[in-house]
Scaffold this active site. Structure first.
Site, PDB file in Angstrom:
ATOM      1  N   GLU A 284      53.556  55.616  30.402  1.00  5.65           N
ATOM      2  CA  GLU A 284      54.576  54.585  30.334  1.00  5.65           C
ATOM      3  C   GLU A 284      54.209  53.433  31.234  1.00  5.65           C
ATOM      4  OE1 GLU A 284      58.412  56.085  31.620  1.00  5.65           O
ATOM      5  OE2 GLU A 284      58.673  57.043  29.679  1.00  5.65           O
TER       6      GLU A 284
ATOM      7  N   HIS B 189      60.349  60.477  43.039  1.00  7.11           N
ATOM      8  CA  HIS B 189      61.004  60.533  41.726  1.00  7.11           C
ATOM      9  C   HIS B 189      62.080  61.597  41.643  1.00  7.11           C
ATOM     10  CE1 HIS B 189      57.765  57.908  40.696  1.00  7.11           C
ATOM     11  NE2 HIS B 189      56.867  58.850  40.898  1.00  7.11           N
TER      12      HIS B 189
ATOM     13  N   LYS C 187      60.010  64.702  26.538  1.00  6.57           N
ATOM     14  CA  LYS C 187      60.140  63.259  26.752  1.00  6.57           C
ATOM     15  C   LYS C 187      59.472  62.497  25.607  1.00  6.57           C
ATOM     16  CE  LYS C 187      59.827  63.645  31.802  1.00  6.57           C
ATOM     17  NZ  LYS C 187      61.160  64.061  32.187  1.00  6.57           N
TER      18      LYS C 187
ATOM     19  N   ARG D 135      71.557  69.187  29.419  1.00  6.24           N
ATOM     20  CA  ARG D 135      72.202  70.197  30.272  1.00  6.24           C
ATOM     21  C   ARG D 135      73.120  69.487  31.239  1.00  6.24           C
ATOM     22  NH1 ARG D 135      69.541  68.714  34.904  1.00  6.24           N
ATOM     23  NH2 ARG D 135      67.399  68.028  34.603  1.00  6.24           N
TER      24      ARG D 135
HETATM   25  P1  ADP Z   1      62.197  63.862  35.439  1.00  4.92           P
HETATM   26  O1  ADP Z   1      62.279  64.695  34.218  1.00  4.92           O
HETATM   27  O2  ADP Z   1      61.272  64.385  36.444  1.00  4.92           O
HETATM   28  O3  ADP Z   1      63.554  63.524  35.946  1.00  4.92           O
HETATM   29  P2  ADP Z   1      62.080  61.074  34.579  1.00  4.92           P
HETATM   30  O4  ADP Z   1      61.375  60.564  33.403  1.00  4.92           O
HETATM   31  O5  ADP Z   1      63.556  61.107  34.505  1.00  4.92           O
HETATM   32  O6  ADP Z   1      61.513  62.500  34.923  1.00  4.92           O
HETATM   33  O7  ADP Z   1      61.652  60.204  35.829  1.00  4.92           O
HETATM   34  C1  ADP Z   1      62.055  60.506  37.138  1.00  4.92           C
HETATM   35  C2  ADP Z   1      62.174  59.233  37.955  1.00  4.92           C
HETATM   36  O8  ADP Z   1      60.950  58.498  37.974  1.00  4.92           O
HETATM   37  C3  ADP Z   1      63.186  58.241  37.399  1.00  4.92           C
HETATM   38  O9  ADP Z   1      64.461  58.504  37.869  1.00  4.92           O
HETATM   39  C4  ADP Z   1      62.657  56.909  37.889  1.00  4.92           C
HETATM   40  O10 ADP Z   1      63.066  56.658  39.205  1.00  4.92           O
HETATM   41  C5  ADP Z   1      61.178  57.114  37.884  1.00  4.92           C
HETATM   42  N1  ADP Z   1      60.615  56.585  36.629  1.00  4.92           N
HETATM   43  C6  ADP Z   1      60.518  57.236  35.459  1.00  4.92           C
HETATM   44  N2  ADP Z   1      59.945  56.462  34.522  1.00  4.92           N
HETATM   45  C7  ADP Z   1      59.668  55.284  35.110  1.00  4.92           C
HETATM   46  C8  ADP Z   1      59.047  54.081  34.688  1.00  4.92           C
HETATM   47  N3  ADP Z   1      58.573  53.944  33.459  1.00  4.92           N
HETATM   48  N4  ADP Z   1      58.912  53.091  35.586  1.00  4.92           N
HETATM   49  C9  ADP Z   1      59.346  53.223  36.845  1.00  4.92           C
HETATM   50  N5  ADP Z   1      59.929  54.321  37.308  1.00  4.92           N
HETATM   51  C10 ADP Z   1      60.094  55.360  36.466  1.00  4.92           C
HETATM   52  P1  ADP Z   2      66.238  65.658  36.901  1.00  6.91           P
HETATM   53  O1  ADP Z   2      65.746  65.526  38.297  1.00  6.91           O
HETATM   54  O2  ADP Z   2      65.443  66.589  36.049  1.00  6.91           O
HETATM   55  O3  ADP Z   2      66.479  64.339  36.237  1.00  6.91           O
HETATM   56  P2  ADP Z   2      68.600  66.824  38.130  1.00  6.91           P
HETATM   57  O4  ADP Z   2      68.773  65.690  39.037  1.00  6.91           O
HETATM   58  O5  ADP Z   2      69.782  67.415  37.479  1.00  6.91           O
HETATM   59  O6  ADP Z   2      67.639  66.375  36.952  1.00  6.91           O
HETATM   60  O7  ADP Z   2      67.782  67.964  38.905  1.00  6.91           O
HETATM   61  C1  ADP Z   2      67.394  69.217  38.374  1.00  6.91           C
HETATM   62  C2  ADP Z   2      66.619  69.929  39.476  1.00  6.91           C
HETATM   63  O8  ADP Z   2      67.435  70.793  40.230  1.00  6.91           O
HETATM   64  C3  ADP Z   2      65.542  70.827  38.954  1.00  6.91           C
HETATM   65  O9  ADP Z   2      64.388  70.159  38.632  1.00  6.91           O
HETATM   66  C4  ADP Z   2      65.304  71.754  40.144  1.00  6.91           C
HETATM   67  O10 ADP Z   2      64.346  71.251  41.052  1.00  6.91           O
HETATM   68  C5  ADP Z   2      66.645  71.794  40.831  1.00  6.91           C
HETATM   69  N1  ADP Z   2      67.275  73.117  40.657  1.00  6.91           N
HETATM   70  C6  ADP Z   2      67.123  73.948  39.631  1.00  6.91           C
HETATM   71  N2  ADP Z   2      67.838  75.071  39.763  1.00  6.91           N
HETATM   72  C7  ADP Z   2      68.475  74.967  40.942  1.00  6.91           C
HETATM   73  C8  ADP Z   2      69.402  75.816  41.650  1.00  6.91           C
HETATM   74  N3  ADP Z   2      69.820  76.973  41.176  1.00  6.91           N
HETATM   75  N4  ADP Z   2      69.869  75.393  42.826  1.00  6.91           N
HETATM   76  C9  ADP Z   2      69.480  74.216  43.311  1.00  6.91           C
HETATM   77  N5  ADP Z   2      68.626  73.380  42.676  1.00  6.91           N
HETATM   78  C10 ADP Z   2      68.122  73.730  41.518  1.00  6.91           C
HETATM   79 MG    MG Z   3      64.969  62.519  34.951  1.00  3.62          MG
END
Ligand code: ADP
Ligand code: ADP
Ligand code: MG
Length: 667
Positions: A208, A243, A124, A299
């Site tokens: 952030e 989140h 990130k 991905r």
């Molecule tokens: P992850 O890799 O776990 O998906 P993200 O950076 O995409 O991490 O954040 C997951 C969720 O957290 C986002 O979909 C959003 O709802 C919330 N989030 C992330 N960054 C912020 C932010 N700066 N302010 C408010 N909510 C946030």
């Molecule tokens: P993110 O939450 O990182 O923004 P996604 O919404 O695509 O992205 O969610 C990815 C998540 O799916 C992973 O963090 C994990 O918790 C979950 N996951 C990973 N592998 C599997 C699997 N084989 N079957 C179901 N869920 C999975």
């Molecule tokens: Mg995310």
């Protein structure tokens, strides 16, 4: 670099994943004529993805790091089975640049971006630095190298609270903490780092500005190795818990056409900054006015089906074609948006117990037919076991319709027609979400679920006349079937009526609630049921998965599952779990054990939060366990004194083991 070394035609694909996504990839790969190879852990020998693939190879023990995260074993599996390419799915190694590199070094095509693109966009922090340069709008924050406490707390002060502390390598909402004041910062960093280290093996943090009440909007992109890059519209994933996305839809009901084009253009710019190849997602948060880049996922994403349903594109097919070295088959102006799609993630978890993961054998698994705009991507079948080692997502249900309202209606109908038993699922919670007026009206933000939790996890309504009659019918139905199954049973000759009986009484209860009595009268005329003062005529006609019950002249359909004395019914009024109190069963009130501080599932003790002898208020935290990748804090069930702690940090504890003893203080 010569991209033909990276992307070229292949015939055998290894899927380095499990569950729903492995099944999803196998389906398209087979349809394209590829030979498919599944890999599995010792806990996954009899799973659906293994059954679907042409070949399968054991990786190692259940723990992910010994199996699905074991790069060496995966490469060896590809070599042994003659696989020429690897699809990583999502989760596990899907965003791991070293794995992509190891595949390349072993002469395998990695279905995804190059290791270099992953390194650039996978962290990130790194990607934010890149986006800053490319002129993509960012959430203000700190994403530098220095990780010492002084630097982080100075950065936090500079940005201004509330802030979000995030694991740079994070995913799935883990390793993330909201911090509202300077005093909360240090403990938040410590616990986020611990979670990140355990989950991603990397505890670097970024900071952030926390955007209050935001929406989550993301854009699907895909690039090929010939320099073409397309955006496939956006998805809105604002309904989240901790989140982590719960419901996703496409297109976003919040954006108008001009805003849609703005966010899609920003996404193309972001992916273009690394000449991206493969499928990816650019994620943004929105404060209702502007959108700010938060991360790129390099991905396929869990929620990709909603994009597939509104564009008519099979994203896995396109991923594979890109990996073959082909050019994308359409131009940007040929990508059309059609209708609306909504997805719900079905998890093995208990929403009424703080979403505790549920493990066990799936005794009943009935899904709705995939017709009328409904699609189900599942990773489990009836009889499969949900183990505590992996993600608890069982399936996804996705509905398409010309409009958002109808798509939601169809999804809800699909959820209502789904029956899963043996484990606890979040299906009733998903139904409550889909019928919530604010969800229908799109009056939501990412905090919506947390605020509405009480409403969304409300106990089921009490069983009424219809349900009590249905319960009697279910018991009779079951007895009749059992009688038919036994050749020499006297019941077969006489039906379910023991000779000479003209009345039979039943009692049911919900949980530890009061018994509700029903009297069944039968004889030469039509049978009736007596509940309190009311006497009701009824007939039952068995059918697949339940029966039609006609009660006082009104016919309705009932789905029923019986497991010993536990009845599970679905009527027009909702879902009901009833216990049949058997008059001959000699039942005693069972111990609930809820006052015991015990491991709810196998897990690892990651923190002890109270000392022996401490006075605890009800709900005071005692220790934290890591269970199925999530931290769970065990709390005092009542006010009292912490008499003893029976574990220490690092202990791996089995389900049911008592971890601490609290003595009530006697109020
Ligand atoms: P992850 O890799 O776990 O998906 P993200 O950076 O995409 O991490 O954040 C997951 C969720 O957290 C986002 O979909 C959003 O709802 C919330 N989030 C992330 N960054 C912020 C932010 N700066 N302010 C408010 N909510 C946030
Ligand atoms: P993110 O939450 O990182 O923004 P996604 O919404 O695509 O992205 O969610 C990815 C998540 O799916 C992973 O963090 C994990 O918790 C979950 N996951 C990973 N592998 C599997 C699997 N084989 N079957 C179901 N869920 C999975
Ligand atoms: Mg995310």
């Amino acid at each position: 670099m010569d991209r033909s070394k990276l992307y070229r035609r292949f015939r055998t694909l290894l899927i380095a994943n499990r569950g729903e996504i492995a099944c999803r990839v196998i389906r398209t790969a087979r349809a394209m004529g590829l030979r498919t190879v599944a890999v599995y852990s010792e806990a996954d020998r009899d799973t659906m993805h293994v059954a679907l693939a042409d070949e399968a190879m054991l990786l190692g023990p259940a723990r992910a790091r010994d199996s699905y995260l074991n790069v060496e074993r995966l490469i060896e599996a590809a070599r042994k089975t003659g696989a020429e390419a690897v699809h990583p799915g999502y989760g596990f190694l899907s965003e791991n640049a070293e794995f992509a590199r190891a595949c390349f070094d072993a002469g395998l095509v990695f279905v995804g971006p190059t290791a270099g693109m992953m390194t650039a966009m996978g962290s990130k922090s790194g990607s934010k630095a890149l986006m800053e340069k490319a002129g993509v709008p960012l959430v203000p924050g700190y994403h530098g190298e220095a990780q010492d406490e002084a630097t982080l707390s100075k950065a936090a002060e500079g940005i201004g609270f509330p802030i979000l502390v995030k694991a740079s390598a994070g995913g799935g909402g883990r390793g993330m903490r909201i911090v509202r004041s300077a005093a909360e910062l240090e403990p938040a960093i410590v616990s986020a780092k611990r979670e990140a280290k355990a989950a991603f093996g990397d505890d670097r943090m970024l900071i952030e500005k926390y955007v209050d009440n935001p929406r989550h909007i993301e854009v699907q992109v895909i690039g090929d190795s010939h320099g073409n890059l397309l955006s496939l519209f956006e998805r809105e994933c604002t309904l989240q818990r901790r989140h982590q996305k719960v419901i996703e839809e496409a297109p976003s009901p919040t954006l108008n056409a001009a805003q849609r084009e703005t966010v899609c253009a920003a996404a193309r710019k972001a992916a273009g900054a690394v000449n991206y190849v493969g499928a990816g997602t650019i994620e943004f948060v929105s404060d209702g006015k502007d959108v700010f880049f938060i991360e790129m996922n390099t991905r396929l994403q869990v929620e990709h089906p909603v994009t597939e349903l509104i564009t008519g594109i099979d994203l896995v097919e396109w991923q594979l074609r890109v990996a073959f070295g082909e050019a994308l088959p359409l131009r940007q102006d040929e990508i059309r948006l059609n209708g609306h799609a909504v997805e719900a993630r079905v998890y093995a978890e208990n929403p009424t117990k703080n979403f505790m993961p549920s493990v066990g054998k799936i005794s009943t698994w009935r899904l709705p037919a995939e017709t009328g705009g409904l699609r189900v991507d599942a990773g489990y079948r009836e009889g499969d076991a949900v183990s505590p080692y992996y993600d608890a997502m069982l399936a996804k249900m996705i509905a398409w319709a010309p409009t958002r309202d109808v798509a939601i209606e169809r999804l809800n109908r699909g959820l209502e027609e789904t029956d899963v038993r043996g484990i606890v699922t979040n299906i009733p919670f998903l139904s409550a979400l889909m019928t919530h007026p604010k969800v229908r009206a799109n009056a939501i933000d990412t905090g919506f679920i947390e605020r509405e939790l009480a409403v969304l996890t409300q106990a089921a309504p009490a069983p009424g006349e219809l349900e009590l009659c249905a319960a009697v019918a279910a018991v009779i139905n079951e007895e009749q079937q059992a009688a038919h199954a036994k050749a020499n049973s006297p019941w077969q000759t006489f039906g379910w009526q023991p000779v000479g009986r003209r009345q039979r009484s039943f009692a049911f209860r919900v949980g530890h609630g009061p018994e509700q009595k029903v009297m069944l009268n039968y004889g030469s005329g039509p049978s009736t049921l007596v509940i309190g003062e009311r006497e009701l005529a009824f007939t039952v006609a068995a059918k697949d998965g339940g029966f039609d019950l006609t009660l006082d002249g009104v016919k309705s359909s009932v789905a029923a599952v019986i497991d010993g004395h536990e009845l599970y019914l679905r009527t027009r009024n909702g879902r009901f779990d009833l216990h049949w109190v058997d008059p001959f069963g000699g039942e005693t009130e069972e111990q609930t054990g809820e006052d015991k501080i015990a491991a709810p599932l196998p897990g690892t003790v990651v923190a002890v939060l109270a000392e022996e002898g401490a006075k605890l208020d009800r709900g005071a935290p005692i220790l934290t366990l890591e269970v199925m990748k999530m931290e769970q804090t065990l709390r005092a069930p009542f006010a009292g004194v912490l008499k003893s702690i029976k574990c220490k940090v690092g202990d791996i504890v089995q389900e049911g083991v008592e971890l601490a003893v609290v003595e009530p203080s006697g109020e």
